[in-house]
Design an enzyme around this catalytic site. Structure first.
Site, PDB file in Angstrom:
ATOM      1  N   GLU A 132       0.813  -1.221   0.000  1.00  0.00           N
ATOM      2  CA  GLU A 132       0.000   0.000   0.000  1.00  0.00           C
ATOM      3  C   GLU A 132       0.843   1.267   0.000  1.00  0.00           C
ATOM      4  O   GLU A 132       0.411   2.311  -0.509  1.00  0.00           O
ATOM      5  CB  GLU A 132      -0.963   0.007   1.191  1.00  0.00           C
ATOM      6  N   PHE A 160     -11.646  -6.769  14.205  1.00  0.00           N
ATOM      7  CA  PHE A 160     -10.607  -7.312  13.338  1.00  0.00           C
ATOM      8  C   PHE A 160     -10.206  -6.271  12.283  1.00  0.00           C
ATOM      9  O   PHE A 160     -11.059  -5.706  11.601  1.00  0.00           O
ATOM     10  CB  PHE A 160     -11.117  -8.587  12.657  1.00  0.00           C
ATOM     11  N   GLN A 161      -8.927  -6.048  12.167  1.00  0.00           N
ATOM     12  CA  GLN A 161      -8.358  -5.076  11.223  1.00  0.00           C
ATOM     13  C   GLN A 161      -8.937  -3.681  11.394  1.00  0.00           C
ATOM     14  O   GLN A 161      -9.071  -2.925  10.431  1.00  0.00           O
ATOM     15  CB  GLN A 161      -8.500  -5.562   9.781  1.00  0.00           C
TER      16      GLN A 161
END
Ligand SMILES: Cc1cc2nc3c(=O)[nH]c(=O)nc-3n(C[C@H](O)[C@H](O)[C@H](O)COP(=O)(O)OP(=O)(O)OC[C@H]3O[C@@H](n4cnc5c(N)ncnc54)[C@H](O)[C@@H]3O)c2cc1C
Ligand SMILES: Cc1ncc(C[n+]2csc(CCOP(=O)(O)OP(=O)(O)O)c2C)c(N)n1
Lengths: 588, 170
Positions: free
Chosen positions: A54, A116-117
């Site tokens: 990214e 999560f994340q």
């Protein structure tokens, strides 16, 4: 029942991007952006370039933006996708590059639960962006996207993050076109105060030892600004120097151009800055790499500063005539006033000043040792320059280090937007993805990343991206087996204690190119340099060139940290007069 | 060496969109760039347009103060930045709640001083008072100093709110 047709959030994203004229986005998928990827799949207007990290998505978008003048667009997932993008965002912030980065976020009802994340993307990127948004209502999504583009490209450009929770991507809402979404409060001033322009023109006309000091703001303003700048500088007959970010704003081959200024700038540019009586700063921000020791920076001059961002003015250096406005607008007004008042420079004083400058120029400060025994990095770049001479379609990006400075010194840019480098943040790993972005924006151009062997390893995975999209980018490694810039500082400022700056265990770059499916070339002797460059340019595939250069070469001229412009080191034979003072050593 | 610039104290009014994160942006700007905040207050002042007014008291050299204003002004949700200190006469007020516990002569003395300072009693028990006082920062400080000798227990002090004198508005 409302009759307005509704779209899902993901569809709104695609529609907004289209209405903003976006044809390409750089991204990497993940759970929190799957609905947007699904919507991308179902259309053919926007091309998605899949990067391999990214951070590289943002740098590629920067390369795309800087080489095309458009906004670069990025799409990444929540959590690690967003945190990986942060370096790229800060890079774009420091170098004023317009980016819109869409990040996925966990569903609204999970925000704050350590889902999560999940990460606090707007919190993390607040100081990393020009502005950021968290969209909590699908009916605000279109407006937010349009405002995001507006903010990214207007005023001083910069990166904008729009964080979109997954449930918002699924939710249905109404779309609004850009024209229906006027930004509430952000209205940067582009037209200058005419009184100030007139005051500046008087000062310029009466100067005895003037200099134009131009920067990235001219490039930000667009190609028209470069044309107007060239016109105005030629009308006056005055010398002009550019920052690292401003290279290409004024044609390098012009005799009024003195080269880059600053820490690794030319002798003539720095001494002219030191000795000038009127300084005309257009779109440059008095960076510490440029001013050197502030208290001794151009002590005898009256300073004019043109900048679109009022916070750039009087930040580091007090100026006499501040002008807030867009470079092109200001230059247009300056030219008009100059003509209307039939201004003419003081020819006698100017001739004296040029005589002085030519005397400095005659020092030939970029001179280096000509030898057959080893490839000097400057020699390799001079040969590259010869190979691309006369071509209008060459884009050069760089990594960070000595090679970056040599590229700035030895490769001339006649036009803006051809030079892509990480100036403010100095991000190793910028160059390859930036070259990829430039190649996407300019498919037929020659895009070369001038690299160091240490920097290139920071985003080498992007070779896969280049292969996937058949992008014939060239990686031109000046391989000195050292983190050369670090080694140079250790040699000159830290008693030759070479702590951790040797590039141990390097890969075989030729084989590495091969492993990625590209082509690897190597030169170890001066006699091989031209052939390798020729072959590199001829091959229509991604190429890595391993240019094995002198390991000990240093980059000169150099103004050591904490020193003034007139305390420059010109070459290896000059020693620092005294040990660098503590206050100099602490500066980076 | 150029002469060292003096440190000045400035009161700045900022009109902002009342949206999530706006205060974090302002505070982050000050901490990230190393500026001082002596006090900061914020509250919504225009619910129809969702606008809040932030009053910041800060200090720095004239060049830093100029930077602070320019930096504030370029935040996207910021509508207006006014330096009250620069723009002529203005009124600045702070407010505090001050709890004093004690009996006998000290208790009487506390009341007497509160009266002089025009502090109001907003809570009372046999052995304590809570005073509400508004005034300049100096007034409040002097009042609190005096109360220290008379059984001061607790202070809660709000930062400055400020406004220009005369007819003009922010
Ligand atoms: C290893 C290394 C060495 C370096 N050495 C040097 C060196 O020797 N010399 C050097 O110059 N740099 C050097 N740099 C780069 C340096 O760190 C800065 O990035 C650079 O000097 C800043 O360039 P600039 O002043 O043109 O400003 P930019 O960062 O390009 O900023 C642009 C300015 O223009 C303004 N602006 C934006 N849009 C407009 C518009 N439309 N109209 C008017 N104004 C506008 C902005 O508000 C801003 O103030 C080096 C970097 C590295 C990594
Ligand atoms: C991400 C990152 N980490 C560390 C640095 C500090 N740094 C600046 S130049 C440099 C060495 C670069 O070495 P190389 O890429 O081989 O280029 P050279 O200087 O040898 O041309 C380092 C480590 C940086 N600029 N960026």
């Amino acid at each position: 029942m409302s009759t307005t047709p509704t779209l899902t959030g993901a569809e709104i994203v695609i529609k907004a991007l289209r209405d903003q004229g976006v044809d390409t986005i750089f991204g990497y998928p993940g759970g929190a952006v799957l609905p947007i990827y699904d919507a991308l799949f179902k259309q053919n207007h926007i091309r998605h370039i899949l990067v391999r990290h990214e951070q590289a998505a943002v740098h590629a978008a920067e390369g795309y933006a800087r080489s095309s003048g458009k906004v670069g667009v990025v799409l990444v997932t929540s959590g690690p996708g967003a945190t990986n993008a942060v370096t790229g965002l800060v890079d774009a912030l420091m170098d004023s590059i317009p980016i819109v980065c869409l990040t996925g976020q966990v569903p609204t009802h999970l925000i704050g639960n350590d889902a999560f994340q999940e990460c606090d993307t707007t919190g993390i990127t607040r100081p990393a962006t020009k502005h950021n948004y968290l969209v909590k209502d699908v009916n605000q999504l279109a407006r937010t996207l349009h405002e995001g583009f507006y903010v990214a490209k207007n005023g001083r450009p910069g990166p904008v993050v729009i964080d979109i929770p997954k449930d918002i991507q699924f939710a249905e809402g109404t779309y609004k076109a850009p024209a229906e979404c006027q930004p509430k409060s952000y209205r940067p001033q582009v037209r200058p105060d005419l009184n100030k322009v007139e005051e500046a023109v008087e000062l310029i006309a009466n100067a005895k030892r003037p200099i134009f000091y131009v920067g990235g703001g001219v490039i930000n303003s667009g190609p028209i600004a470069s044309r107007l700048l060239t016109q105005f500088v030629r009308m006056t007959g005055y010398p002009c120097t550019a920052t690292l970010m401003g290279l290409g704003a004024y044609p390098a081959s012009d005799k009024q151009f003195l080269g880059m200024l600053g820490m690794h700038g030319t002798y003539e540019a720095n001494l002219a800055m030191h000795g000038c009586d009127v300084m005309i700063n257009i779109g440059a921000r008095f960076d510490d790499r440029v001013t050197g020791k502030l208290s001794e920076f151009s002590p005898g001059s009256r300073k004019i500063h043109v900048d679109i961002d009022p916070s750039s003015i009087n930040k580091n250096v007090r100026v006499d005539v501040p002008i807030v406005g867009d470079a092109a607008h200001v230059l247009e007004d300056m030219i008009r006033v100059w003509k209307a008042r039939a201004k003419r420079a003081d020819q006698k004083a100017l001739a004296e000043w040029w005589k002085q400058i030519e005397f400095w120029r005659a020092r030939d400060c970029l001179r280096y040792e000509k030898t057959d025994k080893v490839i000097k990095p400057q020699f390799a770049l001079e040969r590259l320059r010869a190979a691309i001479a006369g071509r209008d379609d060459v884009f050069i990006s760089t990594e960070v280090g000595q090679h970056q400075m040599w590229a700035a010194q030895f490769i001339p840019f006649e036009k803006p937007n051809r030079w892509l480098t990480s100036g403010g943040l100095g991000t190793m790993g910028y160059g390859l993805p930036a070259a990829i972005g430039a190649q996407i924006a300019n498919p037929d151009a020659l895009c070369i990343d001038v690299a160091g062997e240490a920097s290139i390893l920071m985003n080498i995975q992007e070779m896969s991206t280049a292969l996937q999209y058949r992008l014939p980018v060239k990686v031109f490694i000046l391989n000195n087996q050292w983190m050369g810039m670090v080694r140079q500082w250790q040699q000159l400022l830290h008693g030759e204690r070479y702590s951790e700056s040797y590039s141990e265990a390097l890969p075989d770059f030729v084989k590495l190119a091969d492993a990625f499916g590209g082509v690897g070339l190597r030169a170890t002797k001066t006699s091989e340099v031209d052939d390798v460059i020729k072959e590199m340019i001829a091959i229509e595939r991604p190429v890595i060139v391993d240019m094995c250069v002198d390991q000990k070469e240093n980059c000169f001229p150099m103004i050591p940290g904490g020193k003034a412009h007139n305390e420059m080191l010109l070459g290896p034979d000059e020693k620092l007069e005294e040990a660098t003072p503590e206050e100099g050593m602490v500066l980076v | 060496m150029p002469p060292v610039e003096p440190i000045e104290r400035h009161t700045i009014s900022v009109l902002v969109d009342n949206e999530p994160g706006v205060l974090a942006r302002v505070i982050g700007l000050f901490s990230g760039r190393g500026y001082n905040i002596e006090s900061l207050t914020v509250a919504e002042v225009n619910p129809e347009q969702a606008l809040s007014r932030i009053t910041i008291v800060t200090s720095g050299t004239p060049m830093i103060i100029e930077q602070i204003k320019a930096q504030l002004d370029r935040l996207v949700p910021v509508h207006r930045v006014r330096d009250l200190t620069m723009e002529g006469p203005f009124i600045e007020r702070e407010m505090a709640l001050v709890k004093v516990a004690g009996t006998g002569e000290k208790r009487v003395e506390a009341l007497r001083i509160a009266d002089i300072f025009k502090a109001r009693v907003v809570d009372a028990t046999i052995e304590s008072f809570v005073f509400e006082i508004t005034g300049t920062a100096d007034d409040l400080t002097r009042f609190i100093e005096l109360m220290k000798q008379l059984g001061l227990v607790d202070i809660s002090r709000a930062g400055a709110v400020a406004m220009s004198r005369g007819t003009g508005g922010l």
